[in-house]
Design an enzyme around this catalytic site. Sequence first.
Site, PDB file in Angstrom:
ATOM      1  N   ASP A  52       0.836  -1.199   0.000  1.00 53.59           N
ATOM      2  CA  ASP A  52       0.000   0.000   0.000  1.00 53.59           C
ATOM      3  C   ASP A  52       0.871   1.250   0.000  1.00 53.59           C
ATOM      4  O   ASP A  52       2.006   1.215   0.494  1.00 53.59           O
ATOM      5  CB  ASP A  52      -0.888   0.030   1.249  1.00 53.59           C
ATOM      6  CG  ASP A  52      -1.935  -1.068   1.242  1.00 53.59           C
ATOM      7  OD1 ASP A  52      -2.273  -1.552   0.153  1.00 53.59           O
ATOM      8  OD2 ASP A  52      -2.423  -1.431   2.339  1.00 53.59           O
ATOM      9  N   TYR A  80       6.322  -8.002   9.143  1.00 51.38           N
ATOM     10  CA  TYR A  80       5.976  -6.581   9.169  1.00 51.38           C
ATOM     11  C   TYR A  80       6.138  -6.009  10.574  1.00 51.38           C
ATOM     12  O   TYR A  80       5.929  -6.702  11.573  1.00 51.38           O
ATOM     13  CB  TYR A  80       4.504  -6.373   8.769  1.00 51.38           C
ATOM     14  CG  TYR A  80       4.156  -6.813   7.379  1.00 51.38           C
ATOM     15  CD1 TYR A  80       4.177  -5.916   6.315  1.00 51.38           C
ATOM     16  CD2 TYR A  80       3.769  -8.128   7.119  1.00 51.38           C
ATOM     17  CE1 TYR A  80       3.829  -6.318   5.026  1.00 51.38           C
ATOM     18  CE2 TYR A  80       3.423  -8.534   5.834  1.00 51.38           C
ATOM     19  CZ  TYR A  80       3.458  -7.628   4.796  1.00 51.38           C
ATOM     20  OH  TYR A  80       3.114  -8.026   3.529  1.00 51.38           O
ATOM     21  N   ASP A  94      -6.713   2.183   8.003  1.00 51.15           N
ATOM     22  CA  ASP A  94      -5.408   2.841   8.157  1.00 51.15           C
ATOM     23  C   ASP A  94      -5.615   4.352   8.197  1.00 51.15           C
ATOM     24  O   ASP A  94      -6.747   4.849   8.152  1.00 51.15           O
ATOM     25  CB  ASP A  94      -4.432   2.418   7.056  1.00 51.15           C
ATOM     26  CG  ASP A  94      -4.889   2.796   5.652  1.00 51.15           C
ATOM     27  OD1 ASP A  94      -5.683   3.748   5.509  1.00 51.15           O
ATOM     28  OD2 ASP A  94      -4.457   2.146   4.677  1.00 51.15           O
ATOM     29  N   ARG A 189      -3.546  -4.583   7.824  1.00 45.35           N
ATOM     30  CA  ARG A 189      -4.560  -3.592   8.199  1.00 45.35           C
ATOM     31  C   ARG A 189      -5.751  -4.281   8.876  1.00 45.35           C
ATOM     32  O   ARG A 189      -6.269  -3.814   9.892  1.00 45.35           O
ATOM     33  CB  ARG A 189      -5.049  -2.831   6.966  1.00 45.35           C
ATOM     34  CG  ARG A 189      -4.115  -1.741   6.498  1.00 45.35           C
ATOM     35  CD  ARG A 189      -4.679  -1.050   5.276  1.00 45.35           C
ATOM     36  NE  ARG A 189      -4.758  -1.933   4.126  1.00 45.35           N
ATOM     37  CZ  ARG A 189      -5.746  -1.954   3.235  1.00 45.35           C
ATOM     38  NH1 ARG A 189      -6.773  -1.139   3.371  1.00 45.35           N
ATOM     39  NH2 ARG A 189      -5.719  -2.760   2.204  1.00 45.35           N
TER      40      ARG A 189
END
Length: 319
Positions: A52, A80, A94, A189
């Site tokens: 993203d 991550y 987000d 997310r």
Amino acid sequence: MHPKGGRVRVVRRPVHGVLLLDKPLGWSSNDVLQKVKWLLRAEKAGHTGTLDPLATGVLPLCFGAATKFSQLHLNADKSYDAVARLGVKTSTADAEGDVVEERAVHVNEQDLVRVQAQFLGAISQVPPMHSALKKEGKALYEYARAGIEVVRESRAVQIHKLDVAFEASDAQPVSLNLHVKCSKGTYIRTLGEDIGEALGCGAHLTSLRRVQTGDFGIAQCVTLEALEAMDEAQRLACLLPVEALLADHVPVTLNKENAARFSNGVSRRGAWSDHEMVAVFSETPRALLGTAHTSGGELIPGRLLSPIEIEQIQKFDQI
């Protein structure tokens, strides 16, 4: 720029290999791919899955013959680091979305231990509307932008490792640091949002950084800023060989006669045990020929490099 004010035409050339980029904040994966393709003057380029615009970190970019094997890397596990702000839900899960709900935060260390165990291992996720997942040939985010909610089926993903901790800050509202190692198809997310729901207050991600994908880590990556500051030779030196994408393949080396036949798509016989993923090389000169699988002592071709691609790679290696 051209002296008369026109743009200088970039002369493309064959470039083969993998560049590990530390994707900058705010760029789409395709925009950064096109920028690096332009910097390398490469004819052909692709990536191994998108990040993203909000996300930064490891983005392997494939050039030339490497694009033939980019899909293989989509299956790789990924790691991550993320920050989730508690108490606020957004339309996109987000910081890019609109605030849709705010709730009070009453969370302690025992709650974090509980959710860490709850979301570890095999879990089920409903893909977010703001994603590139396709529905009837159209990306979900296109429906979302049109204000259309599409029914999505939940799907199983694997969370191999999950660390959840309060962010080391006295600032309010409370945020969590998340470190996640997960299987392909995991939406961080969604994970952050689901953890917020499990804590009873909701959450959304304020930052997301991919630190590992397969065998590729953030320490191996080059930034776009650094790449722009390099000369052409330095940029090319950043490329890993095509076979870097095949690290989990069993290597098989063929002599000149067998290499020629294999490159023409002809199966070979030998004393090979059965393997689903094989990387095949010629002996002299040593060069990647392509992928294969072995069954019953037979080496069966998969994706092959063309003779011209092999020749171009060998010429580049000699420079």
